[in-house]
Design an enzyme around this catalytic site. Sequence first.
Site, PDB file in Angstrom:
ATOM      1  N   LYS A   1       0.831  -1.204   0.000  1.00 14.87           N
ATOM      2  CA  LYS A   1       0.000   0.000   0.000  1.00 14.87           C
ATOM      3  C   LYS A   1       0.864   1.251   0.000  1.00 14.87           C
ATOM      4  O   LYS A   1       0.525   2.265  -0.609  1.00 14.87           O
ATOM      5  CB  LYS A   1      -0.931  -0.004   1.216  1.00 14.87           C
ATOM      6  CG  LYS A   1      -2.023  -1.062   1.142  1.00 14.87           C
ATOM      7  CD  LYS A   1      -2.924  -1.021   2.368  1.00 14.87           C
ATOM      8  CE  LYS A   1      -4.020  -2.075   2.280  1.00 14.87           C
ATOM      9  NZ  LYS A   1      -4.885  -2.070   3.488  1.00 14.87           N
TER      10      LYS A   1
ATOM     11  N   TYR B   1      -9.802   6.036  22.823  1.00 17.10           N
ATOM     12  CA  TYR B   1      -9.079   6.882  21.862  1.00 17.10           C
ATOM     13  C   TYR B   1      -8.809   8.252  22.467  1.00 17.10           C
ATOM     14  O   TYR B   1      -7.692   8.787  22.368  1.00 17.10           O
ATOM     15  CB  TYR B   1      -9.894   7.024  20.579  1.00 17.10           C
ATOM     16  CG  TYR B   1      -9.205   7.850  19.507  1.00 17.10           C
ATOM     17  CD1 TYR B   1      -8.169   7.316  18.758  1.00 17.10           C
ATOM     18  CD2 TYR B   1      -9.613   9.163  19.250  1.00 17.10           C
ATOM     19  CE1 TYR B   1      -7.533   8.069  17.774  1.00 17.10           C
ATOM     20  CE2 TYR B   1      -8.983   9.914  18.271  1.00 17.10           C
ATOM     21  CZ  TYR B   1      -7.950   9.363  17.527  1.00 17.10           C
ATOM     22  OH  TYR B   1      -7.318  10.125  16.552  1.00 17.10           O
TER      23      TYR B   1
ATOM     24  N   LYS C   1      -5.030   9.958  23.346  1.00 16.54           N
ATOM     25  CA  LYS C   1      -4.541  11.258  22.900  1.00 16.54           C
ATOM     26  C   LYS C   1      -4.172  12.148  24.085  1.00 16.54           C
ATOM     27  O   LYS C   1      -3.263  12.985  23.988  1.00 16.54           O
ATOM     28  CB  LYS C   1      -5.592  11.940  22.013  1.00 16.54           C
ATOM     29  CG  LYS C   1      -5.798  11.240  20.665  1.00 16.54           C
ATOM     30  CD  LYS C   1      -4.497  11.133  19.888  1.00 16.54           C
ATOM     31  CE  LYS C   1      -4.689  10.471  18.533  1.00 16.54           C
ATOM     32  NZ  LYS C   1      -3.412  10.352  17.780  1.00 16.54           N
TER      33      LYS C   1
END
Length: 326
Positions: free
Chosen positions: A59, A197, A201
């Site tokens: 990719k 999540y 952070k």
Amino acid sequence: MPNFFYSQFFVTPKLPKKDLSCQTIIVTGANVGLGFEAAKHFANMRAERVILACRDQQKGNVAADQIRQSSLLAAKTHLEVWPLDLSSYASIEAFGKKVNTLTRLDAVVANAGILTKQFKLMEGNESTITVNVISTILMGLLVLPKLRESAKANKKDGVLTFVGSEVYTMAKFTEQNSDKLLATLNSPEKSNMGDRYNVSKLLLLFAVRELAKQNPVSDQNPVLISVLTPGFCKSSVFRDTGFGSKMMNFMAIIMGRETEVGSRTLVDAAVGKHGRNEHGEFLWDNKPAPPTGFVPSEKGQRIQKKLWSELNGKLEEAVPGVTATV
């Protein structure tokens, strides 16, 4: 939250106008989304060498070909794809060794990350914490020596910038009073994956601020360390969140930035527009934005120190001696 909505609806980050001739820049997670668009910008800004660090080599090769074909300027940039899997400490260590063979390194943009609602362990820690925090900081420590060396040789500050998010302000972080933060985050019974999540952070912000504090910028240590938010962007990061992905994608249609627009914040941080004033800072809409609420509080600072101590243990287990670069 008012700042978030104002930023999304009324601010459009600008792409810095800078010639990056002779420079070498690394972007992690560069085969899609923000990383891909940032790599494309660097190529069009005449960077001599842009390294796309990707988990999937194939990719990455496709992305590099797309960038080469995007413009005549980009076609002149030496584009390389290097393997980097943040779920594997062995992959990160191999990547770090390869980075230190470079003759020059000007900036590293730590963009790769995951968002998942599924609890699973990677390298002995919950996957979101492993990839978004522990492995990301590990990679940063491994590239620091080359950034320092190159910055001194070229008499130009190097840059190590991490892609964070303003969602750190939304973290409930129910684990904050735990005696052992990382161990508690590893408990499937106690884990709130809906908040994970946001927590990752928040922890990344703490870790980067402490890393910058431990590495004060100077002529002997000329590397700017920062963490940025690209804002809420249309992104494939929501692909592993089930029903939540449909809701987030709907919100992105209404208020999300185009990925190319969000990527301008990565580029702005990487060129160090604010110079040494951005060291240790959280960058929002291309300018320093002091963290709010919990982060600068006395309790927040205690948690930052605690996290850094725990992280050091994990990092030393992953790559013995790595914390000596701090």
